[in-house]
Design a protein around this motif. Structure first.
Motif, PDB file in Angstrom:
ATOM      1  N   MET A   1      28.653  41.860  41.074  1.00  0.00           N
ATOM      2  CA  MET A   1      29.460  42.603  40.404  1.00  0.00           C
ATOM      3  C   MET A   1      29.910  43.104  39.667  1.00  0.00           C
ATOM      4  N   ALA A   2      30.279  43.792  38.655  1.00  0.00           N
ATOM      5  CA  ALA A   2      30.862  43.711  37.778  1.00  0.00           C
ATOM      6  C   ALA A   2      32.280  44.991  37.784  1.00  0.00           C
ATOM      7  N   ILE A   3      32.552  45.101  37.220  1.00  0.00           N
ATOM      8  CA  ILE A   3      33.839  47.085  37.398  1.00  0.00           C
ATOM      9  C   ILE A   3      34.115  47.124  36.102  1.00  0.00           C
ATOM     10  N   ASN A   4      33.905  47.997  35.616  1.00  0.00           N
ATOM     11  CA  ASN A   4      33.986  48.827  34.531  1.00  0.00           C
ATOM     12  C   ASN A   4      34.425  49.992  34.002  1.00  0.00           C
ATOM     13  N   GLU A   5      36.020  50.384  34.735  1.00  0.00           N
ATOM     14  CA  GLU A   5      36.096  52.200  34.456  1.00  0.00           C
ATOM     15  C   GLU A   5      36.570  52.552  33.414  1.00  0.00           C
ATOM     16  N   THR A   6      36.711  53.518  32.534  1.00  0.00           N
ATOM     17  CA  THR A   6      37.761  54.350  31.602  1.00  0.00           C
ATOM     18  C   THR A   6      38.132  54.906  32.126  1.00  0.00           C
ATOM     19  N   VAL A   7      39.254  55.277  31.226  1.00  0.00           N
ATOM     20  CA  VAL A   7      39.726  56.732  31.879  1.00  0.00           C
ATOM     21  C   VAL A   7      40.665  57.273  30.937  1.00  0.00           C
ATOM     22  N   THR A   8      41.269  58.366  30.428  1.00  0.00           N
ATOM     23  CA  THR A   8      41.959  59.016  29.230  1.00  0.00           C
ATOM     24  C   THR A   8      42.855  59.553  30.127  1.00  0.00           C
ATOM     25  N   GLY A   9      43.732  60.172  28.692  1.00  0.00           N
ATOM     26  CA  GLY A   9      44.918  60.856  29.002  1.00  0.00           C
ATOM     27  C   GLY A   9      46.170  59.723  29.591  1.00  0.00           C
ATOM     28  N   ASN A  10      47.620  60.940  29.473  1.00  0.00           N
ATOM     29  CA  ASN A  10      48.652  60.188  29.443  1.00  0.00           C
ATOM     30  C   ASN A  10      48.840  59.863  31.274  1.00  0.00           C
ATOM     31  N   ASP A  11      49.531  58.462  31.555  1.00  0.00           N
ATOM     32  CA  ASP A  11      49.826  57.894  32.456  1.00  0.00           C
ATOM     33  C   ASP A  11      48.491  57.688  32.916  1.00  0.00           C
ATOM     34  N   SER A  12      47.239  57.157  33.120  1.00  0.00           N
ATOM     35  CA  SER A  12      46.155  56.608  33.784  1.00  0.00           C
ATOM     36  C   SER A  12      45.956  56.235  33.697  1.00  0.00           C
ATOM     37  N   VAL A  13      45.485  55.496  34.923  1.00  0.00           N
ATOM     38  CA  VAL A  13      45.123  54.078  35.436  1.00  0.00           C
ATOM     39  C   VAL A  13      43.746  53.394  35.612  1.00  0.00           C
ATOM     40  N   ALA A  14      42.905  52.911  35.464  1.00  0.00           N
ATOM     41  CA  ALA A  14      41.880  52.391  35.465  1.00  0.00           C
ATOM     42  C   ALA A  14      41.414  52.038  37.037  1.00  0.00           C
ATOM     43  N   ILE A  15      42.066  50.952  37.114  1.00  0.00           N
ATOM     44  CA  ILE A  15      41.032  50.386  38.634  1.00  0.00           C
ATOM     45  C   ILE A  15      43.120  49.670  38.740  1.00  0.00           C
ATOM     46  N   ILE A  16      43.668  50.416  40.064  1.00  0.00           N
ATOM     47  CA  ILE A  16      44.497  50.667  41.510  1.00  0.00           C
ATOM     48  C   ILE A  16      44.092  49.112  42.802  1.00  0.00           C
ATOM     49  N   GLY A  17      44.695  48.349  42.266  1.00  0.00           N
ATOM     50  CA  GLY A  17      44.539  47.633  43.912  1.00  0.00           C
ATOM     51  C   GLY A  17      45.903  47.732  45.026  1.00  0.00           C
ATOM     52  N   THR A  18      45.426  47.340  45.885  1.00  0.00           N
ATOM     53  CA  THR A  18      46.987  47.355  46.690  1.00  0.00           C
ATOM     54  C   THR A  18      46.885  46.527  47.537  1.00  0.00           C
ATOM     55  N   GLY A  27      47.429  42.458  45.462  1.00  0.00           N
ATOM     56  CA  GLY A  27      47.149  43.325  44.852  1.00  0.00           C
ATOM     57  C   GLY A  27      46.065  43.634  44.275  1.00  0.00           C
ATOM     58  N   ILE A  28      46.410  42.538  42.850  1.00  0.00           N
ATOM     59  CA  ILE A  28      44.428  42.154  42.257  1.00  0.00           C
ATOM     60  C   ILE A  28      44.660  41.259  42.146  1.00  0.00           C
ATOM     61  N   LYS A  29      43.608  40.385  42.038  1.00  0.00           N
ATOM     62  CA  LYS A  29      43.549  38.865  41.846  1.00  0.00           C
ATOM     63  C   LYS A  29      41.761  38.881  41.165  1.00  0.00           C
ATOM     64  N   ALA A  30      42.325  37.819  39.913  1.00  0.00           N
ATOM     65  CA  ALA A  30      40.970  37.640  39.190  1.00  0.00           C
ATOM     66  C   ALA A  30      41.125  36.141  39.233  1.00  0.00           C
TER      67      ALA A  30
END
Length: 108
Positions: A1-18, A27-30
């Motif tokens: 499974m691949a993740i491909n997220e797109t966001v726009t605007g100030n202070d945008s975050v596409a992927i968050i891991g907690t 939080g996120i491991k690659a």
């Protein structure tokens, strides 16, 4: 499974891991055969690391477990590796230590 997220605007975050409190939580491991994580900044930082540790953590940490270089900087026109320490800091802007008989910091 691949993740491909797109966001726009100030202070945008596409992927968050907690990850919750606990030893060695991540939080996120690659993992990649060539590159594990790659960051490209169009107008600012490519990769940014920030630590709020009060016990000695680093904003960015690099290690090479097979004997190579832990952290490398390369620049086409300005500073390859820079260090800045605030006026209230008790530490050094750039620090190097070698546990063998070699120099901790090398320069021209």
């Amino acid at each position: 499974m691949a993740i491909n997220e797109t966001v726009t605007g100030n202070d945008s975050v596409a992927i968050i891991g907690t990850a919750s409190k606990g030893e060695q939580t991540v939080g996120i491991k690659a993992i990649g055969d060539s590159v594990g994580v790659r960051g490209e900044g169009k107008e600012w930082h490519g990769v940014e690391g920030i630590s709020d540790s009060t016990i000695g953590g680093f904003g960015v940490f690099g290690a090479h477990t097979a004997g190579g270089t832990g952290v490398v900087g390369e620049s086409a026109g300005w500073i390859a590796v820079g260090g800045f320490a605030g006026s209230e800091s008790k530490g050094a802007a750039v620090y190097g230590e070698h546990k063998g008989n070699q120099a901790g910091c090398l320069g021209p």
